[in-house]
Write an enzyme that holds these catalytic residues in place. Sequence first.
Site, mmCIF file in Angstrom:
data_model
loop_
_atom_site.group_PDB
_atom_site.id
_atom_site.type_symbol
_atom_site.label_atom_id
_atom_site.label_comp_id
_atom_site.label_asym_id
_atom_site.label_seq_id
_atom_site.Cartn_x
_atom_site.Cartn_y
_atom_site.Cartn_z
ATOM 1 N N HIS A 1 -29.233 18.647 5.407
ATOM 2 C CA HIS A 1 -28.852 19.090 6.776
ATOM 3 C C HIS A 1 -29.234 18.084 7.872
ATOM 4 O O HIS A 1 -29.965 17.258 7.692
ATOM 5 C CB HIS A 1 -29.739 20.309 7.029
ATOM 6 C CG HIS A 1 -29.549 20.822 8.624
ATOM 7 N ND1 HIS A 1 -28.612 21.809 8.701
ATOM 8 C CD2 HIS A 1 -30.482 20.572 9.592
ATOM 9 C CE1 HIS A 1 -28.859 21.925 10.029
ATOM 10 N NE2 HIS A 1 -29.747 21.526 10.554
ATOM 11 N N SER B 1 7.278 -8.574 -6.430
ATOM 12 C CA SER B 1 6.908 -9.052 -5.282
ATOM 13 C C SER B 1 5.545 -9.489 -5.088
ATOM 14 O O SER B 1 4.674 -8.738 -5.259
ATOM 15 C CB SER B 1 7.240 -8.008 -4.264
ATOM 16 O OG SER B 1 6.919 -8.309 -2.889
ATOM 17 N N MET C 1 3.084 -7.071 -3.303
ATOM 18 C CA MET C 1 2.902 -5.614 -4.205
ATOM 19 C C MET C 1 1.635 -5.998 -5.131
ATOM 20 O O MET C 1 1.607 -5.280 -5.881
ATOM 21 C CB MET C 1 4.033 -4.873 -4.574
ATOM 22 C CG MET C 1 5.035 -4.481 -3.830
ATOM 23 S SD MET C 1 4.224 -3.198 -2.869
ATOM 24 C CE MET C 1 4.064 -1.955 -4.305
ATOM 25 N N TYR C 2 1.194 -7.114 -5.179
ATOM 26 C CA TYR C 2 -0.022 -7.467 -5.877
ATOM 27 C C TYR C 2 -1.116 -6.212 -5.939
ATOM 28 O O TYR C 2 -1.583 -6.259 -4.356
ATOM 29 C CB TYR C 2 -0.782 -8.751 -5.970
ATOM 30 C CG TYR C 2 0.392 -10.104 -6.183
ATOM 31 C CD1 TYR C 2 1.065 -9.731 -7.130
ATOM 32 C CD2 TYR C 2 0.137 -11.162 -5.471
ATOM 33 C CE1 TYR C 2 1.869 -10.858 -7.491
ATOM 34 C CE2 TYR C 2 0.950 -12.165 -5.792
ATOM 35 C CZ TYR C 2 1.676 -12.098 -6.753
ATOM 36 O OH TYR C 2 2.444 -13.301 -7.024
ATOM 37 N N GLY C 3 -1.380 -5.420 -6.933
ATOM 38 C CA GLY C 3 -2.360 -4.474 -6.627
ATOM 39 C C GLY C 3 -1.758 -3.106 -6.659
ATOM 40 O O GLY C 3 -2.357 -2.022 -6.692
ATOM 41 N N GLY C 4 -0.478 -3.023 -6.566
ATOM 42 C CA GLY C 4 0.286 -1.893 -6.364
ATOM 43 C C GLY C 4 0.623 -0.960 -5.119
ATOM 44 O O GLY C 4 0.011 -1.580 -4.027
ATOM 45 N N THR C 5 1.148 0.214 -5.170
ATOM 46 C CA THR C 5 1.406 1.007 -3.896
ATOM 47 C C THR C 5 0.371 1.309 -3.038
ATOM 48 O O THR C 5 0.214 1.045 -1.909
ATOM 49 C CB THR C 5 2.283 2.205 -4.429
ATOM 50 O OG1 THR C 5 3.452 1.805 -4.966
ATOM 51 C CG2 THR C 5 2.543 2.825 -3.312
ATOM 52 N N CYS C 6 -0.610 1.796 -3.592
ATOM 53 C CA CYS C 6 -1.989 2.415 -2.940
ATOM 54 C C CYS C 6 -2.406 0.998 -1.981
ATOM 55 O O CYS C 6 -2.703 1.291 -0.922
ATOM 56 C CB CYS C 6 -2.978 2.691 -3.800
ATOM 57 S SG CYS C 6 -4.344 3.260 -3.112
ATOM 58 N N GLU D 1 5.519 -8.751 -11.846
ATOM 59 C CA GLU D 1 5.374 -8.217 -10.583
ATOM 60 C C GLU D 1 6.511 -8.900 -9.717
ATOM 61 O O GLU D 1 6.478 -10.001 -9.526
ATOM 62 C CB GLU D 1 4.028 -8.397 -9.771
ATOM 63 C CG GLU D 1 4.216 -7.533 -8.406
ATOM 64 C CD GLU D 1 4.766 -6.141 -8.188
ATOM 65 O OE1 GLU D 1 5.625 -6.186 -7.554
ATOM 66 O OE2 GLU D 1 4.302 -5.393 -9.253
#
Length: 439
Positions: A425, A36, A39-44, A34
């Site tokens: 409800h 950066s 960015m560990y874990g990705g974009t999300c 990776e």
Amino acid sequence: MTIKTKNLIIGFGKAGKTLAALFDKHGEETIVVEKSPKMYGGTCINIGCIPSKKLIYAGYRSGFSDAMKEKNILIDKLRQANYQKLDELSYVQVITASASFIDDNTVKLSNGDTITAERIFINTGATPSTLPIEGIDSKHVHDSTSLLYLSDKREHAPDHLVIIGGGFIALEFAFMYRQFGSKVTIIENAPNILMNNDDDVRDVMLELLQEQGIKLLLSTDLQRFIEHEEYTEVITNNGTFNADAVLLAVGRRPNTKDLQLENTSVTLTDRGYISCDDTLKASDHIWALGDVAGSPQFTYISLDDYRIVANHLFGDGTRSTADRSIFPTSVFVTPPLSHIGMSEKQAKESGKNYLVASLPASSIVKAKILKQEKGILKAVIDADTREILGVTLFCAQSHEIINLFKLAMDHGIKADYFKNQIFTHPTISEALNQLFEQF
């Protein structure tokens, strides 16, 4: 130093990190690269779904500064947790560096190391697109990533946010920053927004924008930016707007530029995504997963890409991208707009014998309780088989309820099932009784 490994995963996104954990279970040595540490874990987790939704919901009760602080605390925790989940695995090594291909089996890292791998998986994601326009490098012009971290540069929300583009990302940021008190103007060069949605659904969105005080300019072409110390002039064919923040929301492009894929047998599509077959193979032993593979750009689709690859490596080899002909989507405006399958417009174009039912959100008691009465619920069914062809829920909590219809449509549950179903409800879900009893 040259490192040999069974598996190399380039990119710490949803598909990549999940695949790494699977390889660990099978005792296979794996390196995750990776570029950066942010960015560990990705974009999300870092610059997508999680920070944006945290800000949307925090904005209801917190000001700009407090909401940003809450978001930062959450993202820091999630990022660290994601890193630790892989770092503590016995057969997985995480290396922070950028990667470029030497050949199909060999990758050079920016730290000077070289990795040779039997299998390589590219999971590098996508990046916000830009525009070749004068003044684009203004310090007041942002993409979705920098706007999520705007508090790094200022303590207060912008007085005036101008958004270029009218897609899903643009709409989410418009509602988010309006909640923070910013004046918001959306500039869209198309004649309308939500062009793939039905007219009555679009009308609700237009009403919500007006109700929120968000200005929408259609058929408006951006011409240039002129930077000033405190603001940027946004020059269009429909007037000039002074904005102390501008968001470019004009799509996303795949992160392939620095990979030097020309040194491999991997090819790219016309739009720059990695060409894959329906099992996500890009060559004999290179796969692409997630956004960079041209998959629909949602985290849950990236996870399904992982499932497809895992099925071919360790399962019966039956999964493919063709399996997911339908899947739900949500736009996190207020209330959220969620959809699956065909719209009424698409059903008409298909030539099917279909029926349509609709229900205003104002007829739902729970919507009144939540003070989110503006909205519409729609269902399209096959008139002959009674199968559900599509559902649109533009109402409170639709992002949760829409998942019911993924299950229903996958398993052929007919429309009549919903009109007689027992729901708690007061809930939004019980409105499905009213919607489907119209058929």
